[in-house]
Each structure stands twice: as structure tokens, then as C-alpha cells.
Design a protein around this motif. Sequence first.
Motif, PDB file in Angstrom:
ATOM      1  N   ILE A  63       7.443  44.044 -37.729  1.00 27.67           N
ATOM      2  CA  ILE A  63       5.822  44.202 -37.531  1.00 27.67           C
ATOM      3  C   ILE A  63       5.708  44.676 -36.156  1.00 27.67           C
ATOM      4  CG2 ILE A  63       3.658  42.868 -37.326  1.00 27.67           C
ATOM      5  CD1 ILE A  63       4.746  41.118 -39.444  1.00 27.67           C
ATOM      6  N   SER A  64       6.451  43.862 -35.093  1.00 28.89           N
ATOM      7  CA  SER A  64       6.360  44.684 -33.751  1.00 28.89           C
ATOM      8  C   SER A  64       6.677  45.894 -33.622  1.00 28.89           C
ATOM      9  CB  SER A  64       7.090  43.559 -32.837  1.00 28.89           C
ATOM     10  OG  SER A  64       6.913  42.243 -32.882  1.00 28.89           O
TER      11      SER A  64
ATOM     12  N   ALA B 136       6.416  48.330 -35.868  1.00 33.37           N
ATOM     13  CA  ALA B 136       5.317  49.021 -36.400  1.00 33.37           C
ATOM     14  C   ALA B 136       4.308  49.248 -35.272  1.00 33.37           C
ATOM     15  CB  ALA B 136       4.838  48.226 -37.544  1.00 33.37           C
ATOM     16  N   GLY B 137       4.062  48.137 -34.348  1.00 33.47           N
ATOM     17  CA  GLY B 137       3.021  48.463 -33.607  1.00 33.47           C
ATOM     18  C   GLY B 137       3.572  49.403 -32.224  1.00 33.47           C
TER      19      GLY B 137
ATOM     20  N   PHE C  76       1.620  42.846 -34.148  1.00 32.47           N
ATOM     21  CA  PHE C  76       1.555  44.265 -34.263  1.00 32.47           C
ATOM     22  C   PHE C  76       0.506  44.646 -32.866  1.00 32.47           C
ATOM     23  CE2 PHE C  76      -1.018  47.937 -34.978  1.00 32.47           C
ATOM     24  CZ  PHE C  76      -0.108  48.912 -35.704  1.00 32.47           C
TER      25      PHE C  76
END
Length: 211
Positions: free
Chosen positions: A42-43, A45-46, A115
Motif C-alpha cells: 500500500i505504501s 502504491a502511494g 498510502f
Amino acid sequence: MIPIQELLLFILAALILVITPGPNMIYLISRSITQGRKAGLISLAGIITGFLFHVTMVSVGLTAVLLTIPFAYTTLKMLGVVYLLYLAFQAVNPKNQGFFEARKDLKEDNPKKLFSMGFLTSVLNPKIAVFYLSFFPQFIKPEFGSVFIQSLQLGITQMMVSFTVNFMIVISAAKISVWFGANPFWVKIQKWFMASVLTGLAVRMALDKAK
């Protein structure tokens, strides 16, 4: 469009640059170790979304600058040489935080915050903008077509390389961290290898500038 041989050289350069020490990678490894793979992804993706922001801004900026200011190309090339030499120095600087020296004291955050933190870590990292502004012009040539399209092509390529490498590291972050912790000799090899390649790229740019 950029010729395939130039694009392959850029991919090699992007691959070396993505494994140099930096806040994005250290954050991803730290988050993956403390909160698990899902949090790391998720990180990631950010962070990739933050890259997209930089690519868009730089592509528009380079199009305006390179087409209106004659000496801008040479100036940016010189900045690229200096920037790569700086990265080479940072790679072997004993005071610099190591690539796999992750923080283990991060608190758990929800997906939205993960994110957002990844995105802000990327957007607020000035090294990314400096890299794009100083490095892209080395591979952009007016004879290859639209400067804007070439910038987007390089940006998307760099994002794909970065995502692929970071994805693999997030998946195996814990194992990699433990292995390098138990084998400090290879940490030194990794740092000097990166420094050597970055210096080589800087020399290539300097010589290319002089042609």
C-alpha cells in the motif's frame, strides 16, 4: 520515440538509481518489516503515485524549458553529472543510512494513512525532482520527436523499473534485511558497486556533453 538502445541504457541507469539509498526505499523496507507485506505494498502504491506527480510536472517543465532556452540542455546535463557524483558519494558515505538499515519502531497505520505517507514521502522528496530534471535531458533529443512524449516515455519506464524492484524488495524485505545484517561484507560490496556505476554514468554524461 526514443530508440531502443537509448531506452535500454536508461533502464540500466534507472535500475541502479532505484537501489541507491533514499527515503522512499528505507520507508518501504521499514514499513514492510514492522507491519507486513500488505502495508508495504500500500505504501508502494502511494510512492508510485507520487512519481506520477513528479513525471507530469517535469514533463511539462522540460518541454517549456528545452524548447525556449538554448543553453538549458547543457545546463541540465551538467546538473546531472554533479547529481550522479553526489549519489555516488552518498552510496559510500559511512555517515549515510544504509539501504537495509530499516527502522523497526514504526507504529501500525491504516491503509489510507499508509498510502498518504507513501505519496507524501515521494512528492516531498526533492531528490526525485532533481533526478528527473537533471537526468531526463541526457536521453531526450529533438530528433526523436516531441520532448513531452519522450519525457512521459522515460517517466513511465522509470516508474515501471522502480515498481518492479520495490515490489520484490517489499515481498522479501525481512529476509533481505536479516541476510545483509548477517553479511556486512556484502553491504560494502553493494555500496561500492552502486558508487562505481553512478560514477561511470556521470563520466558518460560529461563526455557526451563535450561532443
